[in-house]
Design a protein around this motif. Structure first.
Motif, PDB file in Angstrom:
ATOM      1  N   SER A 133       0.750  -1.203   0.069  1.00  0.00           N
ATOM      2  CA  SER A 133       0.240   0.041   0.038  1.00  0.00           C
ATOM      3  C   SER A 133       0.813   1.242  -0.051  1.00  0.00           C
ATOM      4  CB  SER A 133      -1.005  -0.012   1.245  1.00  0.00           C
ATOM      5  OG  SER A 133      -1.924  -1.022   1.238  1.00  0.00           O
ATOM      6  N   ILE A 134       1.941   1.146   0.296  1.00  0.00           N
ATOM      7  CA  ILE A 134       2.968   2.201   0.335  1.00  0.00           C
ATOM      8  C   ILE A 134       3.098   2.949  -1.087  1.00  0.00           C
ATOM      9  CG2 ILE A 134       5.121   0.940  -0.351  1.00  0.00           C
ATOM     10  CD1 ILE A 134       4.724   3.934   2.055  1.00  0.00           C
ATOM     11  N   TYR A 135       2.913   2.257  -2.066  1.00  0.00           N
ATOM     12  CA  TYR A 135       3.018   2.969  -3.480  1.00  0.00           C
ATOM     13  C   TYR A 135       1.757   3.915  -3.743  1.00  0.00           C
ATOM     14  CZ  TYR A 135       6.150  -0.940  -4.141  1.00  0.00           C
ATOM     15  OH  TYR A 135       7.141  -1.772  -3.987  1.00  0.00           O
ATOM     16  N   TRP A 136       0.746   3.695  -3.403  1.00  0.00           N
ATOM     17  CA  TRP A 136      -0.361   4.620  -3.565  1.00  0.00           C
ATOM     18  C   TRP A 136      -0.086   5.762  -2.313  1.00  0.00           C
ATOM     19  CZ3 TRP A 136      -6.141   3.537  -4.923  1.00  0.00           C
ATOM     20  CH2 TRP A 136      -6.026   3.008  -6.321  1.00  0.00           C
ATOM     21  N   ALA A 137       0.520   5.422  -1.162  1.00  0.00           N
ATOM     22  CA  ALA A 137       0.438   6.377  -0.133  1.00  0.00           C
ATOM     23  C   ALA A 137       1.395   7.278  -0.599  1.00  0.00           C
ATOM     24  CB  ALA A 137       1.046   5.560   1.302  1.00  0.00           C
ATOM     25  N   VAL A 138       2.688   6.883  -1.079  1.00  0.00           N
ATOM     26  CA  VAL A 138       3.623   7.951  -1.554  1.00  0.00           C
ATOM     27  C   VAL A 138       2.965   8.909  -2.509  1.00  0.00           C
ATOM     28  CG1 VAL A 138       5.648   8.341  -2.934  1.00  0.00           C
ATOM     29  CG2 VAL A 138       5.661   6.561  -1.096  1.00  0.00           C
ATOM     30  N   LEU A 139       2.342   8.281  -3.624  1.00  0.00           N
ATOM     31  CA  LEU A 139       1.591   9.252  -4.322  1.00  0.00           C
ATOM     32  C   LEU A 139       0.776  10.414  -3.948  1.00  0.00           C
ATOM     33  CD1 LEU A 139       0.598   6.483  -7.435  1.00  0.00           C
ATOM     34  CD2 LEU A 139       2.460   8.349  -7.592  1.00  0.00           C
ATOM     35  N   LEU A 140       0.095   9.766  -2.834  1.00  0.00           N
ATOM     36  CA  LEU A 140      -0.873  10.667  -2.166  1.00  0.00           C
ATOM     37  C   LEU A 140      -0.095  11.692  -1.406  1.00  0.00           C
ATOM     38  CD1 LEU A 140      -3.898  10.982  -1.352  1.00  0.00           C
ATOM     39  CD2 LEU A 140      -3.345   9.340   0.747  1.00  0.00           C
ATOM     40  N   LYS A 141       1.040  11.185  -0.980  1.00  0.00           N
ATOM     41  CA  LYS A 141       1.860  12.295  -0.250  1.00  0.00           C
ATOM     42  C   LYS A 141       2.417  13.335  -1.146  1.00  0.00           C
ATOM     43  CE  LYS A 141       4.943  13.263   3.156  1.00  0.00           C
ATOM     44  NZ  LYS A 141       5.048  13.241   4.731  1.00  0.00           N
TER      45      LYS A 141
END
Length: 359
Positions: free
Chosen positions: A92-100
């Motif tokens: 889930s970190i991949y979308w979380a980074v995009l969100l950041k």
């Protein structure tokens, strides 16, 4: 003091270790007075039944990594909730980074549950070097992962910490044990969990005339692996001894009615199942992988065996049957150790210090 708001991101609520930890954390955050949100990217599952009613659950219905509609729902939800922290589990970190990158008004925590901790060189995940720029804190579930990431990201060494998994169960101790001596293997069906070695051990016990049962309980992750398990059970005529079950939505009752917890994995981080065995006061047999020896104090609190050694595993199973009261005594000590060293409150106190240090 302003109430802390935290959003966790996890792929599913299927009955896996990562998913169980996301639920355990969601409940713990809520019980400690935080506003707790759990965002499930893809689908629900049996673990939804274990969430406290006060935890706010959101489903994105994500179809693929490039599902723009689902990502827009996540972005809109984040702007509405305005979390202090987003805690992303595993991929889930991949979308979380995009969100950041787009929203950027929260602190980002990545929780790496990577189970193949003995095969890190074959699974480098080198893209995290680039993504680490947007991650404020890293949590890993065993010391091998800690060493790996601190070497790969030496300039972020102080931001990478080991926090052990913890169990969260409300057990019913009034449930009676099953009439047959029963071993429980609580693990999803994939090669890493190596149920085939356990079945080889069952063949040895069966040939020697032992009366026992084995319950395999888990989610189908690799259908080919589950097929191999069933074929091996049939080949050895163990259908009356070994049962292959899907995920259980009542793990607490299951833990209460069996006699011994077994893990035959070839690789692990810190398996939540092992901690749940301890919380349930079950005698334990476990392969010496990941942080399992640490939990069992190098065999003092349970039996440790080598990976892929069905003879040694069979000997440990026979010892449990023949010396059950002795193993129950170890299980009582393991229970106390798990409560003291791997409890929810201890995790939360460490977590508060971790996120509180983020500038």
């Amino acid at each position: 003091m302003k109430q802390k708001v935290i959003v966790q991101l996890v792929d599913t609520l299927d009955l896996g270790g990562t998913e169980r930890m996301s639920v355990n954390l969601a409940n713990t955050f809520q019980e400690q007075g935080w506003e707790s949100h759990l965002v499930v990217s893809r689908q629900s599952g049996g673990l939804q039944n274990y969430l406290n009613p006060e935890v706010q659950v959101h489903f994105l219905e994500k179809k693929s990594f490039k599902d723009l509609k689902a990502f827009w729902r996540l972005s809109k939800l984040t702007r509405k909730i305005k979390p202090d922290y987003i805690h992303a589990h595993s991929t889930s970190i991949y979308w979380a980074v995009l969100l950041k990158m787009l929203v950027g008004s929260f602190k980002l925590i990545w929780h790496d549950h990577f189970g193949l901790s003995d095969q890190l060189e074959e699974n480098k995940r080198s893209e995290m070097v680039i993504l680490s720029k947007w991650i404020d804190r890293f949590i890993v579930v065993n010391h091998k992962l800690l060493d790996y990431w601190q070497k790969l990201l030496p300039y972020r060494k102080n931001s990478i910490v080991y926090l052990s998994n913890f169990p969260y169960l409300k057990l019913n101790e009034s449930i009676q044990k099953l009439p047959q001596f029963t071993f429980l293997n609580l693990a999803n069906y994939r090669p890493q969990k190596d149920q085939l070695t356990l079945i080889e051990s069952c063949k040895i016990l069966d040939n020697e005339g032992f009366d026992f049962r084995v319950l395999l309980v888990g989610q189908q992750v690799d259908s080919n692996w589950e097929t191999q398990i069933k074929q091996k059970i049939s080949e050895y005529s163990l259908q009356e001894k070994v049962r292959v079950n899907g995920p259980s939505e009542d793990v607490t009752s299951l833990l209460a009615e069996v006699h011994v917890g077994v893990l035959s994995s070839e690789s692990e981080g810190l398996p939540v199942s092992l901690l749940e065995y301890g919380l349930a006061k079950l005698p334990v047999i476990c392969t010496d992988v990941g942080n399992c020896a640490e939990v069992l104090k190098s065999g003092e609190l349970g039996q440790l065996v080598k990976v892929k050694d069905p003879k040694l595993l069979a000997e440990a199973m026979k010892h449990s049957i023949n010396n059950y009261e002795e193993e129950v005594g170890k299980a009582q000590q393991l229970n106390q150790y798990v409560l003291e060293e791997y409890g929810a409150l201890k995790f939360f106190e460490s977590y508060q210090k971790l996120v509180g240090a983020v500038k």
